[in-house]
Design an enzyme around this catalytic site. Structure first.
Site, PDB file in Angstrom:
ATOM      1  N   GLY A 242       0.819  -1.206   0.000  1.00  0.00           N
ATOM      2  CA  GLY A 242       0.000   0.000   0.000  1.00  0.00           C
ATOM      3  C   GLY A 242       0.854   1.259   0.000  1.00  0.00           C
ATOM      4  N   ILE A 468      -0.632  -5.119   5.375  1.00  0.00           N
ATOM      5  CA  ILE A 468      -0.308  -4.692   4.009  1.00  0.00           C
ATOM      6  C   ILE A 468       1.010  -5.304   3.542  1.00  0.00           C
ATOM      7  CG2 ILE A 468      -1.652  -2.597   4.269  1.00  0.00           C
ATOM      8  CD1 ILE A 468       0.853  -0.966   4.595  1.00  0.00           C
ATOM      9  N   GLY A 469       1.334  -6.457   4.160  1.00  0.00           N
ATOM     10  CA  GLY A 469       2.602  -7.110   3.863  1.00  0.00           C
ATOM     11  C   GLY A 469       3.579  -6.893   4.997  1.00  0.00           C
ATOM     12  N   GLY A 511       0.645   1.324  13.196  1.00  0.00           N
ATOM     13  CA  GLY A 511      -0.148   0.097  13.218  1.00  0.00           C
ATOM     14  C   GLY A 511       0.362  -0.953  14.185  1.00  0.00           C
ATOM     15  N   LEU A 617       8.756  -6.269  18.040  1.00  0.00           N
ATOM     16  CA  LEU A 617       7.785  -7.325  18.344  1.00  0.00           C
ATOM     17  C   LEU A 617       8.145  -8.644  17.674  1.00  0.00           C
ATOM     18  CD1 LEU A 617       4.605  -5.089  17.999  1.00  0.00           C
ATOM     19  CD2 LEU A 617       5.745  -5.812  20.117  1.00  0.00           C
ATOM     20  N   PRO A 619      11.580  -9.652  15.345  1.00  0.00           N
ATOM     21  CA  PRO A 619      12.772  -9.146  14.651  1.00  0.00           C
ATOM     22  C   PRO A 619      12.882  -9.589  13.193  1.00  0.00           C
ATOM     23  CG  PRO A 619      13.364 -10.172  16.751  1.00  0.00           C
ATOM     24  CD  PRO A 619      11.902 -10.427  16.547  1.00  0.00           C
ATOM     25  N   GLY A 689       7.462   1.609  15.944  1.00  0.00           N
ATOM     26  CA  GLY A 689       7.201   1.151  14.584  1.00  0.00           C
ATOM     27  C   GLY A 689       8.468   1.312  13.778  1.00  0.00           C
ATOM     28  N   GLY A 691       8.305   0.538  10.043  1.00  0.00           N
ATOM     29  CA  GLY A 691       7.991   0.441   8.622  1.00  0.00           C
ATOM     30  C   GLY A 691       8.354   1.682   7.835  1.00  0.00           C
ATOM     31  N   GLU A 692       8.259   2.836   8.477  1.00  0.00           N
ATOM     32  CA  GLU A 692       8.591   4.077   7.779  1.00  0.00           C
ATOM     33  C   GLU A 692       9.989   4.542   8.151  1.00  0.00           C
ATOM     34  OE1 GLU A 692       5.116   6.565   8.588  1.00  0.00           O
ATOM     35  OE2 GLU A 692       4.173   5.682   6.823  1.00  0.00           O
TER      36      GLU A 692
HETATM   37 MO1  MOS Z   1       1.439   5.468   5.393  1.00  0.00          MO
HETATM   38  S1  MOS Z   1       2.079   6.833   4.046  1.00  0.00           S
HETATM   39  O1  MOS Z   1       0.526   6.426   6.481  1.00  0.00           O
HETATM   40  O2  MOS Z   1       0.673   4.220   4.628  1.00  0.00           O
END
Ligand code: MOS
Length: 732
Positions: A242, A468-469, A511, A617, A619, A689, A691-692
């Site tokens: 996503g 989302i993967g 998330g 959570l 690795p 988190g 992911g970003e």
């Molecule tokens: Mo992120 S850019 O809030 O999926």
């Protein structure tokens, strides 16, 4: 469960399941093709018809004439939906342009018709028969040209901040830098296109779709179609990527619903790849001016960051100054965002919106400043560390181990081997090392879940959280297993359905922490109900190895529910800890590049990320997130750019042949290290988190490595060979 004081010791701290590098529990479904993605729900309705979207051929203006008669007569066609026959449509809160345009056209490839037919091929062939005549109007398509007319946007994030007296501090600084950086429009380029299957039952519509934020999007479907939210069900358990492109309802979902209503049949719609770049959202381009003043000893005295971006009327700015408000110390500070009106497609969130382009600029500027000071770039960053919000010094960071990330990274990467610019050769390759700091905020948001103890002692968790993967299924199962004292195989996780309790959803890297905390809340409530039923004190009852223990007794969970189930629901609700303290995540990114001395081609050779992001959570999955993000950072540094046609107002390279993302051969050795952390201010999970975070700073590290390899400084992304060639050393 309210979370308004820092977490104390709790069942998650046992770390028997949470924190373990477990395989994805959804992995077998995905690799055997049994996990249905949005376009693959074959058995849930009567046979679906196919919709094909027609996109506008102009960027701005009106449809003068629209003739659908040939399309309607084409073989297999069941309906042609346009704004003329769709009935009155509203607009989603999260949408800037309407999802079915006409007669007014707001952007290129805005959907103007959906052709529904028995087969995909018939729908596509008939769509080519829709005849449109346009009255084109002039539009604004160049950020640079519109920059001077940009306005101060009002939104959730203040446009301007100021501390001290930036102008005089900068003017009187011993060493200064004043440079402008540009980042291009970028496309999410996720593997799975936006796709939806819609079916009506009376006035109730179910949409199987691919969407990151079920609760937001259910509301926006309802608003757009003029329905009560209870009449809308969204189902999105598996999502093929996503990156922010699926935070919102897009045309596929709305047009599938309208097509199904018109054809009186379930209808499925996928946005075809060449439509996605212009029909949906993208990361907006920025122009950023950064000014830094410092003392000779390397202390920053003045830091200013101004950013310009553009959007459709009503759209938001790219918050590229966000990290500069928090990343480095400095007494006199100034940040400013300006927003130009453009008639290009809608700009919106893409992985780490704000920080990604912001750090692409800031972390080159910091490298340039270190060079002016004659300091090592790692040491320069360490010298300007801050443990408090530099704009509000009474507000500390909840945890901030940036310095540890930098030191460990330098040590592991062999940073001391970095040589003078342009001085290392490996055959035809100029070799260089570069680094950058990574920073991304760690927002928390309310998240709910339902937990069900089955008669056989298994526990089922239901929440509208999406995967989302990223691995949501697995970390949610780990959370439930840890809290209930069960092995992970005893947990079943059901996600992505608006019939389940509303969760935080997948966005903003909130998330993992928020959604697992919601599951923890539901499981703690389940423990309470179980303990009470067994006449045990919920506060002291132990849940371990599939048993409940207390008062000298041990009862198997399988013997608790009897013939029925015990079902509870709860949500984690956050107080204001995130206002009292700044919750953020940190990284140090290091990389080695080779630049071909003859052609200017850049190859990334080696990458390392050291991350401090709260409790990790899982690795194995967190590493996957970070290496994926690092790969995206290679793309942003070297190849990704939506090319704007500034006469006609659209992105020209709107497919995966023209929009170049890294492929396997472009991705080198990647190493990821997580510092040991548990942040009691973030949630009962003590997580944040990654992911970003994994993307933030990567592209600047590559840019800085290119500069070290070649001596050429490029401030305009992507760093393609044409920008390097004129400056490369003469090697003939
Ligand atoms: Mo992120 S850019 O809030 O999926």
């Amino acid at each position: 469960m309210k979370f308004d004081t820092p977490a104390g010791p709790n069942p998650i701290d046992r770390l028997r399941v949470v924190g373990q590098p477990l395989d994805r529990i959804d992995g077998p479904h995905k690799v055997t093709g049994t996990a249905p993605y949005a376009y693959e729900w074959h058995d849930v309705t009567e046979r679906a018809a196919y919709g094909h979207v027609v996109g506008a051929g102009i960027a701005k203006g009106r449809i003068a004439a629209l003739d659908t008669s040939a399309a309607e007569r084409a073989p297999g066609v069941l309906a042609v939906v346009t704004a003329r026959n769709a009935g009155e449509l509203g607009k989603g809160r999260m949408n800037t342009a309407t999802l079915l345009g006409g007669p007014a056209i707001e952007h290129y490839h805005q959907a103007i018709a959906l052709v529904v037919a028995e087969t995909f091929e018939q729908a596509r062939a008939a769509a080519a028969l829709v005849r449109v005549t346009y009255a084109r109007e002039p539009g604004r398509f160049s950020l640079h040209a519109e920059k001077d007319r940009a306005i101060k946007p009002d939104g959730d994030t203040p446009a301007d901040t100021a501390v001290g007296d930036f102008d005089s501090a900068f003017a009187s600084a011993e060493v200064t830098l004043d440079a402008t950086y540009t980042t291009p429009d970028q496309s999410h380029a996720m593997m799975e296109p936006m796709a939806s299957l819609a079916a009506w039952d009376g006035d109730h519509v179910t949409i199987w779709t691919s969407n990151q934020m079920i609760a937001w999007s259910r509301g926006d479907v309802a608003r757009t179609l003029g329905l009560a939210p209870e009449k809308v069900r969204l189902v999105s358990p598996y999502i093929g990527g996503g990156f922010g492109g699926k935070l919102f309802v897009r045309a596929d979902a709305i047009l599938a619903a309208l097509g199904a209503r018109a054809a009186k049949r379930p209808v499925k719609v996928a946005l075809h790849r060449p439509l996605i770049a212009n029909n949906t959202t993208h990361r907006p381009a920025t122009e950023q001016r950064i000014r830094i003043g410092a003392r000779r000893d390397g202390r920053i005295t003045a830091i200013g960051h101004e950013s310009w971006s553009g959007n459709l009327p009503g759209g938001d700015p790219e918050v590229a100054i966000q990290q500069t408000r928090l990343l480095y110390a400095g007494e006199h500070r100034m940040t400013k965002m300006r927003l130009a009106t453009l008639d290009l497609p809608e700009g919106n969130a893409m992985r780490a919106p704000g920080e990604t382009p912001g750090l692409m600029a800031l972390e080159i500027a910091i490298d340039e400043m270190a060079e002016k000071l004659g300091m090592d770039p790692v040491e320069f960053r360490i010298r300007n560390d801050t443990q408090v919000d530099p704009e509000k010094p009474e507000r500390p960071f909840s945890q901030r181990q940036l310095v540890e990330c930098l030191r460990q990274g330098a040590e592991r990467f062999g940073w001391n081997r970095r040589a003078a610019h342009g001085s290392v050769r490996d055959g035809r390759w100029l070799v260089g090392l570069g680094m950058a700091a990574g920073f991304r905020n760690a927002p928390v948001t309310k998240s709910g879940a339902r937990a069900r103890l089955q008669p056989d002692g298994r526990v089922t968790v239901e929440t509208d959280m999406t995967d989302i993967g990223t691995g949501s299924y697995t970390i949610i199962a780990q959370t439930a297993a840890e809290t209930m004292g069960l092995p992970i195989a005893q947990i079943e996780v059901k996600l992505g359905d608006s019939d389940f309790p509303a969760s935080a959803g997948s966005g903003g890297q909130w998330g993992a922490n928020s959604a697992t905390a919601g599951v923890y809340a539901a499981c703690m409530k389940l423990r309470e109900v179980i303990a009470t039923r067994l006449d045990l004190d919920p506060a002291t009852a132990e849940f371990v190895d599939g048993e409940v223990r207390g008062g000298g007794r041990a009862v198997k969970l399988a013997d608790v529910a009897g013939d029925g189930q015990i079902v509870v629901e709860d949500a984690i609700e956050f107080g204001d800890l995130d206002k009292q303290k700044q919750l953020s995540t940190f990284a140090a990114h290091f990389c080695e590049v080779g630049v071909d001395a003859l052609t200017g081609e850049t190859r990334v050779r080696r990458m390392l990320a050291v991350c401090a992001a709260g409790r990790i959570l899982n690795p194995k999955q967190a590493r996957s997130q970070v290496i994926g993000a690092m790969t995206m950072g290679i793309g942003a540094a070297l190849s990704e750019e939506l090319a704007v046609d500034e006469r006609l107002g659209f992105f020209v390279n709107h497919d995966l042949a023209g929009y170049e993302v890294p492929v396997h051969a472009d991705v080198p050795e990647q190493e990821v290290v997580f510092l040991d952390e548990a942040d009691a201010d973030s949630s009962p999970m003590k997580a944040k988190g990654v992911g970003e975070l994994g993307l933030c700073g990567v592209s600047a590290a590559i840019a800085n490595a290119i500069h070290n390899a070649t001596g050429v400084r490029v401030r305009d992304y992507p760093i393609t060979l044409d920008k390097l060639l004129p400056g490369l050393p003469d090697v003939a």
